[in-house]
Scaffold this motif. Structure first.
Motif, PDB file in Angstrom:
ATOM      1  N   GLY A  73       0.812  -1.214   0.000  1.00 28.22           N
ATOM      2  CA  GLY A  73       0.000   0.000   0.000  1.00 28.22           C
ATOM      3  C   GLY A  73       0.841   1.258   0.000  1.00 28.22           C
ATOM      4  O   GLY A  73       0.561   2.224  -0.728  1.00 28.22           O
ATOM      5  N   LEU A  74       1.920   1.264   0.807  1.00 27.29           N
ATOM      6  CA  LEU A  74       2.812   2.425   0.838  1.00 27.29           C
ATOM      7  C   LEU A  74       3.520   2.615  -0.501  1.00 27.29           C
ATOM      8  O   LEU A  74       3.742   3.749  -0.941  1.00 27.29           O
ATOM      9  N   THR A  75       3.845   1.521  -1.157  1.00 25.99           N
ATOM     10  CA  THR A  75       4.489   1.604  -2.469  1.00 25.99           C
ATOM     11  C   THR A  75       3.542   2.200  -3.502  1.00 25.99           C
ATOM     12  O   THR A  75       3.941   3.040  -4.315  1.00 25.99           O
ATOM     13  N   ILE A  76       2.281   1.779  -3.475  1.00 25.77           N
ATOM     14  CA  ILE A  76       1.291   2.343  -4.405  1.00 25.77           C
ATOM     15  C   ILE A  76       1.107   3.838  -4.132  1.00 25.77           C
ATOM     16  O   ILE A  76       1.026   4.643  -5.068  1.00 25.77           O
ATOM     17  N   PHE A  95       2.297   7.590  -6.706  1.00 23.70           N
ATOM     18  CA  PHE A  95       1.577   8.797  -7.091  1.00 23.70           C
ATOM     19  C   PHE A  95       2.237  10.081  -6.611  1.00 23.70           C
ATOM     20  O   PHE A  95       1.708  11.168  -6.827  1.00 23.70           O
ATOM     21  N   SER A  96       3.390   9.970  -5.952  1.00 26.88           N
ATOM     22  CA  SER A  96       4.063  11.174  -5.470  1.00 26.88           C
ATOM     23  C   SER A  96       4.749  11.884  -6.637  1.00 26.88           C
ATOM     24  O   SER A  96       5.076  11.267  -7.649  1.00 26.88           O
ATOM     25  N   PRO A  97       5.010  13.178  -6.508  1.00 24.78           N
ATOM     26  CA  PRO A  97       5.676  13.922  -7.588  1.00 24.78           C
ATOM     27  C   PRO A  97       7.103  13.428  -7.849  1.00 24.78           C
ATOM     28  O   PRO A  97       7.635  13.624  -8.924  1.00 24.78           O
ATOM     29  N   GLU A  98       7.717  12.785  -6.876  1.00 21.24           N
ATOM     30  CA  GLU A  98       9.092  12.303  -7.016  1.00 21.24           C
ATOM     31  C   GLU A  98       9.167  10.904  -7.622  1.00 21.24           C
ATOM     32  O   GLU A  98      10.236  10.320  -7.699  1.00 21.24           O
ATOM     33  N   ALA A  99       8.065  10.349  -8.051  1.00 25.05           N
ATOM     34  CA  ALA A  99       8.015   8.960  -8.508  1.00 25.05           C
ATOM     35  C   ALA A  99       8.382   8.778  -9.965  1.00 25.05           C
ATOM     36  O   ALA A  99       8.208   7.699 -10.510  1.00 25.05           O
ATOM     37  N   ASN A 100       8.920   9.797 -10.596  1.00 24.98           N
ATOM     38  CA  ASN A 100       9.196   9.706 -12.026  1.00 24.98           C
ATOM     39  C   ASN A 100      10.448   8.904 -12.369  1.00 24.98           C
ATOM     40  O   ASN A 100      10.785   8.747 -13.529  1.00 24.98           O
ATOM     41  N   HIS A 101      11.159   8.375 -11.381  1.00 27.62           N
ATOM     42  CA  HIS A 101      12.365   7.600 -11.670  1.00 27.62           C
ATOM     43  C   HIS A 101      12.065   6.131 -11.989  1.00 27.62           C
ATOM     44  O   HIS A 101      12.974   5.375 -12.302  1.00 27.62           O
ATOM     45  N   SER A 158       8.847   3.439 -13.821  1.00 28.96           N
ATOM     46  CA  SER A 158       7.581   3.388 -14.552  1.00 28.96           C
ATOM     47  C   SER A 158       6.477   2.860 -13.636  1.00 28.96           C
ATOM     48  O   SER A 158       6.763   2.203 -12.628  1.00 28.96           O
ATOM     49  N   PRO A 159       5.215   3.118 -13.971  1.00 31.26           N
ATOM     50  CA  PRO A 159       4.121   2.554 -13.166  1.00 31.26           C
ATOM     51  C   PRO A 159       4.194   1.030 -13.068  1.00 31.26           C
ATOM     52  O   PRO A 159       3.893   0.459 -12.019  1.00 31.26           O
ATOM     53  N   ALA A 160       4.634   0.380 -14.137  1.00 27.26           N
ATOM     54  CA  ALA A 160       4.756  -1.087 -14.096  1.00 27.26           C
ATOM     55  C   ALA A 160       5.787  -1.520 -13.055  1.00 27.26           C
ATOM     56  O   ALA A 160       5.575  -2.515 -12.338  1.00 27.26           O
ATOM     57  N   GLN A 161       6.890  -0.786 -12.936  1.00 27.25           N
ATOM     58  CA  GLN A 161       7.899  -1.115 -11.931  1.00 27.25           C
ATOM     59  C   GLN A 161       7.354  -0.918 -10.527  1.00 27.25           C
ATOM     60  O   GLN A 161       7.597  -1.735  -9.640  1.00 27.25           O
ATOM     61  N   TRP A 162       6.616   0.169 -10.311  1.00 26.53           N
ATOM     62  CA  TRP A 162       6.027   0.414  -8.994  1.00 26.53           C
ATOM     63  C   TRP A 162       5.057  -0.714  -8.625  1.00 26.53           C
ATOM     64  O   TRP A 162       5.056  -1.203  -7.499  1.00 26.53           O
ATOM     65  N   ILE A 163       4.235  -1.109  -9.580  1.00 23.07           N
ATOM     66  CA  ILE A 163       3.260  -2.173  -9.313  1.00 23.07           C
ATOM     67  C   ILE A 163       3.975  -3.493  -9.052  1.00 23.07           C
ATOM     68  O   ILE A 163       3.595  -4.242  -8.136  1.00 23.07           O
ATOM     69  N   LEU A 164       5.016  -3.779  -9.808  1.00 24.48           N
ATOM     70  CA  LEU A 164       5.793  -5.001  -9.587  1.00 24.48           C
ATOM     71  C   LEU A 164       6.404  -5.015  -8.178  1.00 24.48           C
ATOM     72  O   LEU A 164       6.347  -6.037  -7.484  1.00 24.48           O
ATOM     73  N   ILE A 165       6.952  -3.901  -7.766  1.00 22.72           N
ATOM     74  CA  ILE A 165       7.523  -3.806  -6.420  1.00 22.72           C
ATOM     75  C   ILE A 165       6.441  -4.043  -5.376  1.00 22.72           C
ATOM     76  O   ILE A 165       6.645  -4.779  -4.399  1.00 22.72           O
ATOM     77  N   ALA A 166       5.281  -3.437  -5.563  1.00 20.73           N
ATOM     78  CA  ALA A 166       4.183  -3.610  -4.603  1.00 20.73           C
ATOM     79  C   ALA A 166       3.730  -5.065  -4.529  1.00 20.73           C
ATOM     80  O   ALA A 166       3.546  -5.625  -3.447  1.00 20.73           O
ATOM     81  N   VAL A 167       3.576  -5.693  -5.689  1.00 22.74           N
ATOM     82  CA  VAL A 167       3.107  -7.084  -5.726  1.00 22.74           C
ATOM     83  C   VAL A 167       4.139  -8.021  -5.108  1.00 22.74           C
ATOM     84  O   VAL A 167       3.794  -8.929  -4.348  1.00 22.74           O
ATOM     85  N   LEU A 168       5.418  -7.807  -5.405  1.00 22.69           N
ATOM     86  CA  LEU A 168       6.457  -8.691  -4.887  1.00 22.69           C
ATOM     87  C   LEU A 168       6.740  -8.499  -3.404  1.00 22.69           C
ATOM     88  O   LEU A 168       7.320  -9.384  -2.771  1.00 22.69           O
TER      89      LEU A 168
END
Length: 143
Positions: A90-93, A97-103, A105-115
């Protein structure tokens, strides 16, 4: 209830401390070792091999957090580790959406959250599978 909350918070503290410590050591080392391929932190974040390394040590740090959550909780260790994984997902998701999250891709963020959930569960399973007296030597009964 309080012990359960403290267990999850302890797991998050271990996750943060270990992952930041590894990142602080590894990122400059990678940029020093491969100056042409990784000249900057942006290049490091975009490099697939470096991202794979980051996923690997992130998963290990998450498992360490799951282990600590299980250790602190004592009862239902795998459940507490799973809750840690869910909270971290949940914290990863939210971070996505934070302004600093541009480093990433959304797919990478979701993968990190799922794993993060199965990684934390692995830590809880490792804690649960240990023997109660691992590392403790039997004291002699008579001297």
């Amino acid at each position: 209830m309080i012990r359960s909350v403290l267990a999850v918070l302890a797991g998050i503290a271990v996750l943060i401390a270990t992952s930041f410590a590894i990142e602080t050591a590894v990122n400059p080392l990678l940029m020093w070792a491969f100056p042409k391929s990784l000249p900057s932190p942006e290049a490091l974040a975009a490099n697939p091999w470096a991202r794979t390394l980051m996923f690997a040590y992130g998963s290990l740090c998450m498992a360490a957090g799951g282990y600590v959550a299980a250790l602190v909780a004592r009862r239902r260790p795998v459940t507490h580790a799973a809750v840690l994984g869910i909270v971290q997902a949940g914290l990863t998701i939210l971070a996505m959406f934070s302004p600093e999250a541009n480093h990433a891709s959304p797919a990478q963020w979701i993968l990190i959250a799922v794993l993060s959930i199965p990684s934390a569960i692995v830590g809880g399973v490792v804690y649960k599978s240990r023997k109660p007296n691992d590392g403790l030597e039997q004291a002699p009964t008579s001297a």
